[in-house]
Design a protein around this motif. Structure first.
Motif, short mmCIF file in Angstrom:
data_model
loop_
_atom_site.label_atom_id
_atom_site.label_comp_id
_atom_site.label_asym_id
_atom_site.label_seq_id
_atom_site.Cartn_x
_atom_site.Cartn_y
_atom_site.Cartn_z
N GLU A 106 0.93 -1.18 0.23
CA GLU A 106 0.04 0.11 0.05
C GLU A 106 0.99 1.36 -0.16
OE1 GLU A 106 -3.40 2.66 -0.10
OE2 GLU A 106 -3.47 0.37 -0.06
N VAL A 107 1.72 1.24 0.90
CA VAL A 107 2.56 2.50 0.96
C VAL A 107 3.58 2.74 -0.36
CG1 VAL A 107 4.84 3.32 2.07
CG2 VAL A 107 2.92 2.30 3.51
N GLN A 108 4.40 1.52 -0.87
CA GLN A 108 4.82 1.43 -2.16
C GLN A 108 3.74 1.96 -3.35
OE1 GLN A 108 6.62 -2.38 -2.61
NE2 GLN A 108 8.28 -1.90 -1.30
N ALA A 109 2.87 1.77 -3.48
CA ALA A 109 1.80 2.08 -4.38
C ALA A 109 1.48 3.70 -4.31
CB ALA A 109 0.63 1.24 -4.34
N ALA A 110 1.42 4.11 -3.19
CA ALA A 110 0.93 5.58 -2.88
C ALA A 110 2.30 6.20 -3.22
CB ALA A 110 0.68 5.71 -1.24
N ALA A 120 4.72 5.47 -5.42
CA ALA A 120 4.89 5.52 -7.03
C ALA A 120 3.80 6.47 -7.44
CB ALA A 120 4.65 3.84 -7.29
N GLY A 121 2.78 6.68 -6.88
CA GLY A 121 1.76 7.40 -7.47
C GLY A 121 2.12 9.08 -6.92
N GLY A 122 3.29 9.55 -6.52
CA GLY A 122 3.53 10.75 -6.01
C GLY A 122 2.72 10.99 -5.18
N ASP A 123 2.28 10.08 -4.23
CA ASP A 123 1.70 10.79 -2.87
C ASP A 123 2.62 10.64 -1.86
OD1 ASP A 123 -0.37 11.36 -1.49
OD2 ASP A 123 -1.42 9.47 -1.08
N GLN A 124 3.35 11.61 -1.35
CA GLN A 124 4.31 11.42 -0.62
C GLN A 124 4.20 12.40 0.60
OE1 GLN A 124 8.33 11.56 -2.40
NE2 GLN A 124 7.77 9.96 -3.96
#
Length: 73
Positions: A63-67, A69-73
């Motif tokens: 879940e964190v990796q996907a977030a 990767a989507g630029g949601d940091q």
């Protein structure tokens, strides 16, 4: 309701674990636990406990990796 970041603590103390998504914070999965109510410390040494804790960690990590990767940091 008990909120924690400690997976082993959640698995040890709970009857149900709810996982949240990174952003927006929503319930992404509900896991009903099938451990006896009179849990002792030996539960933490069982294969079932280890597998469930690892499965939860894998879900949260993904879940964190996907977030991220989507630029949601």
């Amino acid at each position: 309701m008990y909120i924690t970041h400690a997976i082993d603590e959640a698995v040890f103390l709970s009857d149900r674990v709810m996982l949240m998504s990174a952003r927006p914070g929503r319930i992404s999965e509900v896991i009903d636990l099938d451990f006896p109510l009179d849990r002792g410390p030996e539960l933490r040494g069982t294969q079932e406990f280890a597998k469930l804790s690892q499965d939860i960690w894998n879900h949260l990590r993904d879940e964190v990796q996907a977030a991220m990767a989507g630029g949601d940091q």
